[in-house]
Design a protein around this motif. Structure first.
Motif, PDB file in Angstrom:
ATOM      1  N   GLY A  79       0.814  -1.213   0.000  1.00  0.00           N
ATOM      2  CA  GLY A  79       0.000   0.000   0.000  1.00  0.00           C
ATOM      3  C   GLY A  79       0.842   1.255   0.000  1.00  0.00           C
ATOM      4  N   LYS A  80       1.907   1.256   0.778  1.00  0.00           N
ATOM      5  CA  LYS A  80       2.795   2.419   0.822  1.00  0.00           C
ATOM      6  C   LYS A  80       3.490   2.629  -0.519  1.00  0.00           C
ATOM      7  CE  LYS A  80       3.790   2.680   5.738  1.00  0.00           C
ATOM      8  NZ  LYS A  80       4.833   2.669   6.774  1.00  0.00           N
ATOM      9  N   GLU A  81       3.887   1.552  -1.146  1.00  0.00           N
ATOM     10  CA  GLU A  81       4.559   1.670  -2.448  1.00  0.00           C
ATOM     11  C   GLU A  81       3.610   2.236  -3.502  1.00  0.00           C
ATOM     12  OE1 GLU A  81       6.098  -2.224  -3.224  1.00  0.00           O
ATOM     13  OE2 GLU A  81       7.654  -2.034  -1.694  1.00  0.00           O
ATOM     14  N   LYS A  82       2.356   1.791  -3.484  1.00  0.00           N
ATOM     15  CA  LYS A  82       1.377   2.324  -4.445  1.00  0.00           C
ATOM     16  C   LYS A  82       1.067   3.783  -4.155  1.00  0.00           C
ATOM     17  CE  LYS A  82      -0.803  -2.023  -5.679  1.00  0.00           C
ATOM     18  NZ  LYS A  82      -2.025  -2.830  -5.648  1.00  0.00           N
ATOM     19  N   CYS A  83       0.960   4.109  -2.885  1.00  0.00           N
ATOM     20  CA  CYS A  83       0.710   5.494  -2.498  1.00  0.00           C
ATOM     21  C   CYS A  83       1.870   6.383  -2.953  1.00  0.00           C
ATOM     22  CB  CYS A  83       0.511   5.565  -0.984  1.00  0.00           C
ATOM     23  SG  CYS A  83      -0.056   7.158  -0.365  1.00  0.00           S
ATOM     24  N   LYS A  84       3.093   5.919  -2.739  1.00  0.00           N
ATOM     25  CA  LYS A  84       4.265   6.689  -3.159  1.00  0.00           C
ATOM     26  C   LYS A  84       4.298   6.837  -4.676  1.00  0.00           C
ATOM     27  CE  LYS A  84       9.266   6.982  -2.776  1.00  0.00           C
ATOM     28  NZ  LYS A  84      10.469   6.373  -2.197  1.00  0.00           N
ATOM     29  N   ARG A  85       3.966   5.765  -5.383  1.00  0.00           N
ATOM     30  CA  ARG A  85       3.929   5.826  -6.845  1.00  0.00           C
ATOM     31  C   ARG A  85       2.966   6.921  -7.304  1.00  0.00           C
ATOM     32  NH1 ARG A  85       0.451   1.330  -8.897  1.00  0.00           N
ATOM     33  NH2 ARG A  85      -1.013   2.830  -8.068  1.00  0.00           N
ATOM     34  N   ASP A  86       1.801   7.000  -6.654  1.00  0.00           N
ATOM     35  CA  ASP A  86       0.818   8.017  -7.020  1.00  0.00           C
ATOM     36  C   ASP A  86       1.339   9.426  -6.734  1.00  0.00           C
ATOM     37  OD1 ASP A  86      -0.803   5.934  -7.787  1.00  0.00           O
ATOM     38  OD2 ASP A  86      -2.122   6.064  -6.043  1.00  0.00           O
ATOM     39  N   PHE A  87       1.977   9.609  -5.577  1.00  0.00           N
ATOM     40  CA  PHE A  87       2.528  10.925  -5.263  1.00  0.00           C
ATOM     41  C   PHE A  87       3.641  11.308  -6.237  1.00  0.00           C
ATOM     42  CE2 PHE A  87       0.532  10.587  -0.993  1.00  0.00           C
ATOM     43  CZ  PHE A  87      -0.127  11.812  -1.013  1.00  0.00           C
ATOM     44  N   VAL A  88       4.490  10.360  -6.600  1.00  0.00           N
ATOM     45  CA  VAL A  88       5.536  10.646  -7.588  1.00  0.00           C
ATOM     46  C   VAL A  88       4.897  11.076  -8.909  1.00  0.00           C
ATOM     47  CG1 VAL A  88       7.363   9.609  -9.014  1.00  0.00           C
ATOM     48  CG2 VAL A  88       7.347   9.229  -6.548  1.00  0.00           C
ATOM     49  N   HIS A  89       3.819  10.416  -9.297  1.00  0.00           N
ATOM     50  CA  HIS A  89       3.100  10.777 -10.528  1.00  0.00           C
ATOM     51  C   HIS A  89       2.634  12.233 -10.454  1.00  0.00           C
ATOM     52  CE1 HIS A  89       0.467  10.428 -13.999  1.00  0.00           C
ATOM     53  NE2 HIS A  89      -0.526  10.857 -13.247  1.00  0.00           N
ATOM     54  N   TYR A  90       1.989  12.599  -9.341  1.00  0.00           N
ATOM     55  CA  TYR A  90       1.532  13.981  -9.191  1.00  0.00           C
ATOM     56  C   TYR A  90       2.712  14.956  -9.206  1.00  0.00           C
ATOM     57  CZ  TYR A  90      -3.300  12.757  -8.204  1.00  0.00           C
ATOM     58  OH  TYR A  90      -4.587  12.317  -8.313  1.00  0.00           O
TER      59      TYR A  90
END
Length: 165
Positions: A79-90
């Motif tokens: 979950g943290k990795e997916k959340c980080k991926r989304d923040f990196v995208h933004y």
């Protein structure tokens, strides 16, 4: 991608007129802020992972599950990795917006349809709004960048947060 210049030219062209004085003033203002935007873009580009990790840490500090709207996860790390991926995208899209001087990259690739995607995945957009606001409140001039560069960066963060919220 849309920038201030292409937006002004397209608007004037669609109205079958030359750019007006106020159109040109808008372009001038964008060009005058270009060096501050580039400074912010350079600082952000060199720290994507660290900045995204700060947002993830803030989200998970408030809610150890990461998001009340998501389905239970098998693994907290995933979950943290997916959340980080989304923040990196933004953050990458914010970087593109800083470089172009317009909101086109954010509108086209971050905001349009985001709420529908999050609803389909049972993700509460407030998770990302909270993380983006944490990043906004954490920024400091001159520690991180100049005051004008920080203002440009914060404006882009606000734009995304307000659009998702």
């Amino acid at each position: 991608m849309k920038s201030t210049i292409t937006t002004v030219i397209a608007a004037a062209d669609n109205a079958a007129r030359f750019p007006s004085a106020s159109d040109l003033e808008s372009v001038r203002g964008s060009l005058e802020r270009a060096s501050a935007r580039m400074e912010a873009a350079e600082k952000l580009a060199s720290n994507y992972d660290a900045v995204a990790q700060e947002a993830v840490d803030a989200v998970y500090k408030v809610n150890p599950q990461g998001n009340l709207g998501r389905q239970p996860r098998v693994c907290d790390t995933e979950g943290k990795e997916k959340c980080k991926r989304d923040f990196v995208h933004y953050l990458r899209l914010i970087n593109y917006a800083l470089v172009t001087g317009g909101t086109g990259p954010l509108d086209e690739l971050a905001i349009n349809g985001a709420k529908e995607v999050y609803a389909a995945l049972s993700i509460d957009p407030a998770t990302y709004v909270y993380g983006l606001n944490t990043l906004r409140n954490r920024g400091c001039a001159p520690r991180d960048m100049s005051a004008q560069a920080l203002a440009e960066y914060n404006a882009a963060l606000d734009y995304v947060a307000n659009s998702l919220g």
